[in-house]
Design an enzyme around this catalytic site. Structure first.
Site, PDB file in Angstrom:
ATOM      1  N   ASP A  13      10.768 -50.927 -81.049  1.00  0.00           N
ATOM      2  CA  ASP A  13      12.107 -50.051 -81.488  1.00  0.00           C
ATOM      3  C   ASP A  13      10.982 -48.156 -80.470  1.00  0.00           C
ATOM      4  OD1 ASP A  13      14.487 -48.651 -82.062  1.00  0.00           O
ATOM      5  OD2 ASP A  13      13.227 -48.102 -84.581  1.00  0.00           O
ATOM      6  N   SER A  14      12.016 -48.327 -80.722  1.00  0.00           N
ATOM      7  CA  SER A  14      11.633 -45.945 -80.464  1.00  0.00           C
ATOM      8  C   SER A  14      11.217 -45.708 -81.665  1.00  0.00           C
ATOM      9  CB  SER A  14      12.774 -45.753 -79.909  1.00  0.00           C
ATOM     10  OG  SER A  14      13.607 -45.147 -80.459  1.00  0.00           O
ATOM     11  N   CYS A  76      16.093 -51.543 -80.624  1.00  0.00           N
ATOM     12  CA  CYS A  76      16.691 -50.403 -81.059  1.00  0.00           C
ATOM     13  C   CYS A  76      17.582 -50.930 -79.811  1.00  0.00           C
ATOM     14  CB  CYS A  76      15.686 -49.601 -79.675  1.00  0.00           C
ATOM     15  SG  CYS A  76      15.676 -47.566 -79.279  1.00  0.00           S
ATOM     16  N   GLU A 161      15.709 -38.713 -90.603  1.00  0.00           N
ATOM     17  CA  GLU A 161      14.796 -38.738 -90.290  1.00  0.00           C
ATOM     18  C   GLU A 161      13.909 -36.981 -91.218  1.00  0.00           C
ATOM     19  OE1 GLU A 161      12.516 -39.321 -86.721  1.00  0.00           O
ATOM     20  OE2 GLU A 161      13.109 -41.043 -86.799  1.00  0.00           O
ATOM     21  N   CYS A 193      23.142 -47.905 -84.250  1.00  0.00           N
ATOM     22  CA  CYS A 193      21.840 -47.753 -84.251  1.00  0.00           C
ATOM     23  C   CYS A 193      21.157 -47.577 -85.160  1.00  0.00           C
ATOM     24  CB  CYS A 193      22.577 -45.643 -84.041  1.00  0.00           C
ATOM     25  SG  CYS A 193      20.948 -44.997 -84.949  1.00  0.00           S
ATOM     26  N   HIS A 195      19.132 -46.634 -87.428  1.00  0.00           N
ATOM     27  CA  HIS A 195      19.002 -45.725 -88.567  1.00  0.00           C
ATOM     28  C   HIS A 195      20.744 -45.921 -89.348  1.00  0.00           C
ATOM     29  CE1 HIS A 195      15.615 -43.907 -86.281  1.00  0.00           C
ATOM     30  NE2 HIS A 195      15.753 -42.993 -87.198  1.00  0.00           N
TER      31      HIS A 195
HETATM   32  N1  DGL Z   1      16.569 -46.165 -82.129  1.00  0.00           N
HETATM   33  C1  DGL Z   1      17.410 -46.233 -81.553  1.00  0.00           C
HETATM   34  C2  DGL Z   1      18.625 -46.675 -81.866  1.00  0.00           C
HETATM   35  O1  DGL Z   1      18.789 -47.593 -82.346  1.00  0.00           O
HETATM   36  C3  DGL Z   1      17.812 -44.506 -82.776  1.00  0.00           C
HETATM   37  C4  DGL Z   1      16.829 -43.536 -82.821  1.00  0.00           C
HETATM   38  C5  DGL Z   1      16.144 -42.959 -81.265  1.00  0.00           C
HETATM   39  O2  DGL Z   1      17.486 -41.910 -80.795  1.00  0.00           O
HETATM   40  O3  DGL Z   1      15.061 -43.597 -80.800  1.00  0.00           O
HETATM   41  O4  DGL Z   1      19.344 -46.411 -80.621  1.00  0.00           O
END
Ligand code: DGL
Length: 276
Positions: A13-14, A76, A161, A193, A195
């Site tokens: 993931d990012s 992600c 966050e 997403c 989050h």
């Molecule tokens: N992990 C990203 C997503 O699911 C969200 C966080 C980011 O923008 O890096 O799109």
């Protein structure tokens, strides 16, 4: 050089939001050892260009594969939407032809295309995910009768966050963002997403009880179990055990605290450098 993550099931993931996917995979498939990689040094991906997300994603996935992961799940949504198809078609056959990389857009899209009763699906995600149109392509590809309405919610990741998930400002923001989806009378909402499941209650309250909101992590874990059942040769390559690893490209106390919150228990984060 010996491999650092031999046979481990990679989850990328990012940042740390993908820990919800790792957690669901652990619950559904507890026998496998996971190697989680969060690119905390370079997050967020959600407002970046396709080319940059592609470069970051190939570097991170390449790291996991070069350290011995036979299979990587890109948790992600932004990376899955902007980079995965190109990675699978152009990069993987050249660099790791015997490995597999899966994403989250296709399994979630298949699930909602089958689950939607009224044929109107809403998708919320980062600006880059929504801009890519990946969910629209995948859902319509599975069921062309479904109409898909998208809404980018760029402020939600920073709010979450910051630890503002339970504040009334955040609930108001969610209500404002979903208004066009309510007007379109969507019957199913995709939390596209990593989050947004943290705000599931806020989305549910804003959309009303007639809108179905699946848990994306549970869907991805179930589809992964199905994939492994259909590919026993790949399944056999994954190492068994509970010695999971949690890697990040930038290690701070704040990330360690957030990771514990996402996963639901304290964990040890290890810092790694993606450059060979
Ligand atoms: N992990 C990203 C997503 O699911 C969200 C966080 C980011 O923008 O890096 O799109």
């Amino acid at each position: 050089m010996s491999e650092f993550l031999p046979g481990m099931l990679g989850v990328f993931d990012s940042g740390l939001g993908g820990l919800t996917i790792a957690k669901a995979i652990r619950q559904r498939l507890p026998e496998y050892q996971l190697a989680y990689l969060g690119d905390t040094a370079r997050l967020p991906y959600g407002n970046r260009s396709a080319d940059l997300v592609y470069r970051f994603t190939t570097e991170a996935v390449g790291y996991l594969l070069s350290q011995g992961c036979p299979l990587v799940v890109v948790a992600c949504n932004t990376a899955s939407a902007l980079a995965l198809r190109r990675l699978q078609r152009e990069w993987l056959p050249v660099h790791f032809p015997d490995r597999r990389v899966l994403g989250v857009i296709r399994p979630i899209s298949e699930y909602v295309a089958d689950a939607s009763r009224g044929g109107r699906v809403g998708v919320v995600g980062t600006a880059s995910t929504v801009g890519s149109g990946a969910f629209v392509r995948e859902i319509s590809g599975r069921n062309p009768r479904i109409s898909v309405v998208q809404q980018a919610c760029p402020l939600l990741v920073p709010f979450i966050e910051e630890g503002w998930g339970r504040r009334p400002e955040t609930a108001k923001l969610v209500r404002d963002y979903v208004r066009p989806l309510q007007e379109a009378q969507v019957d199913t909402l995709v939390l596209g997403c990593t989050h947004y499941p943290m705000l599931r209650a806020e989305f549910a309250a804003a959309m009303g009880e007639h809108c179905f909101i699946p848990d994306p992590a549970a869907v991805v874990a179930e589809k992964l179990a199905d994939y492994l059942a259909r590919h026993p040769e790949r399944e056999l390559q994954i190492s068994r055990g509970a010695n999971h690893r949690y890697l990040v490209t930038e290690h701070t106390d704040r990330f360690a605290q957030l990771a514990g919150e996402w996963l639901g228990h304290p964990l040890t984060l290890e810092g790694v450098d993606l450059q060979p």
